[in-house]
Design a protein around this motif. Structure first.
Motif, mmCIF file in Angstrom:
data_model
loop_
_atom_site.group_PDB
_atom_site.id
_atom_site.type_symbol
_atom_site.label_atom_id
_atom_site.label_comp_id
_atom_site.label_asym_id
_atom_site.label_seq_id
_atom_site.Cartn_x
_atom_site.Cartn_y
_atom_site.Cartn_z
ATOM 1 N N ASP A 59 -2.991 -6.352 11.889
ATOM 2 C CA ASP A 59 -2.707 -7.686 12.398
ATOM 3 C C ASP A 59 -1.432 -7.581 13.232
ATOM 4 O O ASP A 59 -0.417 -7.089 12.751
ATOM 5 C CB ASP A 59 -2.493 -8.643 11.225
ATOM 6 C CG ASP A 59 -2.496 -10.092 11.632
ATOM 7 O OD1 ASP A 59 -2.683 -10.362 12.833
ATOM 8 O OD2 ASP A 59 -2.314 -10.945 10.756
ATOM 9 N N PRO A 60 -1.447 -8.005 14.500
ATOM 10 C CA PRO A 60 -0.315 -7.753 15.379
ATOM 11 C C PRO A 60 0.987 -8.375 14.906
ATOM 12 O O PRO A 60 2.037 -7.791 15.045
ATOM 13 C CB PRO A 60 -0.745 -8.365 16.704
ATOM 14 C CG PRO A 60 -1.805 -9.349 16.352
ATOM 15 C CD PRO A 60 -2.469 -8.810 15.121
ATOM 16 N N GLU A 61 0.922 -9.522 14.335
ATOM 17 C CA GLU A 61 2.148 -10.170 13.903
ATOM 18 C C GLU A 61 1.836 -11.317 12.962
ATOM 19 O O GLU A 61 0.893 -12.060 13.173
ATOM 20 C CB GLU A 61 2.903 -10.692 15.121
ATOM 21 C CG GLU A 61 4.356 -10.917 14.859
ATOM 22 C CD GLU A 61 5.105 -11.134 16.158
ATOM 23 O OE1 GLU A 61 5.011 -12.244 16.680
ATOM 24 O OE2 GLU A 61 5.770 -10.194 16.604
ATOM 25 N N LYS A 62 2.586 -11.423 11.929
ATOM 26 C CA LYS A 62 2.492 -12.535 10.994
ATOM 27 C C LYS A 62 3.811 -13.289 11.072
ATOM 28 O O LYS A 62 4.752 -12.852 11.718
ATOM 29 C CB LYS A 62 2.263 -12.025 9.577
ATOM 30 C CG LYS A 62 0.959 -11.294 9.402
ATOM 31 C CD LYS A 62 0.825 -10.778 8.003
ATOM 32 C CE LYS A 62 -0.457 -9.984 7.864
ATOM 33 N NZ LYS A 62 -0.589 -9.346 6.576
ATOM 34 N N SER A 63 3.879 -14.408 10.405
ATOM 35 C CA SER A 63 5.130 -15.122 10.368
ATOM 36 C C SER A 63 5.332 -15.693 8.980
ATOM 37 O O SER A 63 4.404 -15.768 8.183
ATOM 38 C CB SER A 63 5.153 -16.235 11.425
ATOM 39 O OG SER A 63 4.085 -17.134 11.233
ATOM 40 N N ARG A 64 6.562 -16.047 8.700
ATOM 41 C CA ARG A 64 6.866 -16.692 7.432
ATOM 42 C C ARG A 64 7.892 -17.784 7.697
ATOM 43 O O ARG A 64 8.578 -17.774 8.714
ATOM 44 C CB ARG A 64 7.365 -15.698 6.398
ATOM 45 C CG ARG A 64 8.726 -15.115 6.711
ATOM 46 C CD ARG A 64 9.132 -14.137 5.644
ATOM 47 N NE ARG A 64 10.442 -13.586 5.937
ATOM 48 C CZ ARG A 64 10.931 -12.527 5.352
ATOM 49 N NH1 ARG A 64 10.234 -11.889 4.440
ATOM 50 N NH2 ARG A 64 12.128 -12.082 5.657
ATOM 51 N N ILE A 65 7.985 -18.700 6.765
ATOM 52 C CA ILE A 65 9.003 -19.736 6.827
ATOM 53 C C ILE A 65 10.024 -19.430 5.746
ATOM 54 O O ILE A 65 9.662 -19.179 4.593
ATOM 55 C CB ILE A 65 8.397 -21.136 6.646
ATOM 56 C CG1 ILE A 65 7.481 -21.451 7.835
ATOM 57 C CG2 ILE A 65 9.494 -22.185 6.501
ATOM 58 C CD1 ILE A 65 6.783 -22.769 7.765
ATOM 59 N N ASN A 66 11.282 -19.411 6.125
ATOM 60 C CA ASN A 66 12.381 -19.189 5.198
ATOM 61 C C ASN A 66 13.069 -20.527 4.945
ATOM 62 O O ASN A 66 13.191 -21.342 5.861
ATOM 63 C CB ASN A 66 13.408 -18.229 5.812
ATOM 64 C CG ASN A 66 12.783 -16.912 6.186
ATOM 65 O OD1 ASN A 66 12.262 -16.206 5.346
ATOM 66 N ND2 ASN A 66 12.826 -16.576 7.458
ATOM 67 N N VAL A 67 13.525 -20.737 3.726
ATOM 68 C CA VAL A 67 14.265 -21.950 3.377
ATOM 69 C C VAL A 67 15.536 -21.528 2.657
ATOM 70 O O VAL A 67 15.501 -20.721 1.729
ATOM 71 C CB VAL A 67 13.438 -22.886 2.477
ATOM 72 C CG1 VAL A 67 14.254 -24.111 2.088
ATOM 73 C CG2 VAL A 67 12.154 -23.309 3.180
ATOM 74 N N LEU A 68 16.659 -22.090 3.104
ATOM 75 C CA LEU A 68 17.956 -21.781 2.508
ATOM 76 C C LEU A 68 18.688 -23.083 2.235
ATOM 77 O O LEU A 68 18.757 -23.958 3.097
ATOM 78 C CB LEU A 68 18.788 -20.910 3.455
ATOM 79 C CG LEU A 68 20.194 -20.540 2.991
ATOM 80 C CD1 LEU A 68 20.149 -19.708 1.704
ATOM 81 C CD2 LEU A 68 20.933 -19.788 4.089
ATOM 82 N N ARG A 69 19.224 -23.220 1.015
ATOM 83 C CA ARG A 69 20.058 -24.368 0.657
ATOM 84 C C ARG A 69 21.515 -23.953 0.803
ATOM 85 O O ARG A 69 21.906 -22.884 0.347
ATOM 86 C CB ARG A 69 19.756 -24.809 -0.766
ATOM 87 C CG ARG A 69 18.348 -25.358 -0.901
ATOM 88 C CD ARG A 69 17.940 -25.598 -2.346
ATOM 89 N NE ARG A 69 18.896 -26.412 -3.042
ATOM 90 C CZ ARG A 69 19.156 -26.295 -4.357
ATOM 91 N NH1 ARG A 69 18.527 -25.402 -5.089
ATOM 92 N NH2 ARG A 69 20.028 -27.089 -4.932
ATOM 93 N N ILE A 70 22.310 -24.820 1.447
ATOM 94 C CA ILE A 70 23.707 -24.515 1.756
ATOM 95 C C ILE A 70 24.581 -25.667 1.279
ATOM 96 O O ILE A 70 24.305 -26.831 1.574
ATOM 97 C CB ILE A 70 23.901 -24.311 3.274
ATOM 98 C CG1 ILE A 70 22.978 -23.190 3.772
ATOM 99 C CG2 ILE A 70 25.359 -24.007 3.600
ATOM 100 C CD1 ILE A 70 22.952 -23.055 5.275
ATOM 101 N N HIS A 82 10.838 -17.654 0.677
ATOM 102 C CA HIS A 82 9.959 -17.445 1.818
ATOM 103 C C HIS A 82 8.557 -17.943 1.511
ATOM 104 O O HIS A 82 8.066 -17.788 0.399
ATOM 105 C CB HIS A 82 9.874 -15.954 2.158
ATOM 106 C CG HIS A 82 11.197 -15.272 2.145
ATOM 107 N ND1 HIS A 82 12.130 -15.446 3.137
ATOM 108 C CD2 HIS A 82 11.755 -14.441 1.241
ATOM 109 C CE1 HIS A 82 13.204 -14.734 2.840
ATOM 110 N NE2 HIS A 82 13.002 -14.117 1.701
ATOM 111 N N ILE A 83 7.918 -18.512 2.520
ATOM 112 C CA ILE A 83 6.516 -18.892 2.457
ATOM 113 C C ILE A 83 5.805 -17.999 3.464
ATOM 114 O O ILE A 83 6.144 -18.017 4.651
ATOM 115 C CB ILE A 83 6.325 -20.377 2.802
ATOM 116 C CG1 ILE A 83 7.038 -21.219 1.746
ATOM 117 C CG2 ILE A 83 4.847 -20.717 2.906
ATOM 118 C CD1 ILE A 83 7.143 -22.666 2.094
ATOM 119 N N SER A 84 4.883 -17.189 2.988
ATOM 120 C CA SER A 84 4.172 -16.247 3.850
ATOM 121 C C SER A 84 2.708 -16.610 3.926
ATOM 122 O O SER A 84 2.171 -17.280 3.049
ATOM 123 C CB SER A 84 4.312 -14.825 3.316
ATOM 124 O OG SER A 84 5.661 -14.445 3.292
#
Length: 131
Positions: A59-70, A82-84
């Motif tokens: 698969d050429p490229e996947k993506s994920r969503i990262n979440v950070l609390r600050i 991460h949500i993959s």
């Protein structure tokens, strides 16, 4: 690079920029909106898209969503999570409900000749830390 910083109402720098992540545009991205942030009244939450390439994966490229609390002082409250997916994730939207963060995003397959978009929603993290 994804930088986090805080300015005053007059534009003066209160908290200097620091790198919190890498925003990268997946090759087949359907949007240019890759970052969202919200304020709970006591902390920030940032969600962003990151392209993930794996050399052994056809698969050429996947993506994920990262979440950070600050925290309001700029320190991380917890490790980012991460949500993959096997599909392209994009257009993250994070909101504070008053007791939890809601995260929505769009997901679409790479190879589909017809654009098929699914919208997902998840409650993420937990409420602000107790003082």
């Amino acid at each position: 690079d994804l930088l986090f910083f805080i300015t005053g109402e007059d534009g003066s720098l209160i908290l200097p920029p620091r790198r919190i992540g890498q925003v990268s545009i997946p090759a087949n991205a359907l949007t240019s909106r890759l970052v969202d942030m919200t304020w709970s009244g006591s902390e920030f939450a940032v969600a962003w898209v990151e392209a993930v390439s794996e050399p052994e994966d056809p698969d050429p490229e996947k993506s994920r969503i990262n979440v950070l609390r600050i925290s309001r002082d700029g320190s991380d409250i917890a490790q980012p999570f991460h949500i993959s997916s096997e599909f392209l994730l994009h257009t993250p939207d994070i909101e504070w409900s008053g007791s939890a963060y809601g995260l929505s995003w769009l997901e679409s397959p790479h190879e589909s000749p017809v654009m098929q978009i699914k919208s997902w929603f998840a409650l993420v993290g937990c409420g602000p830390p107790e003082d």
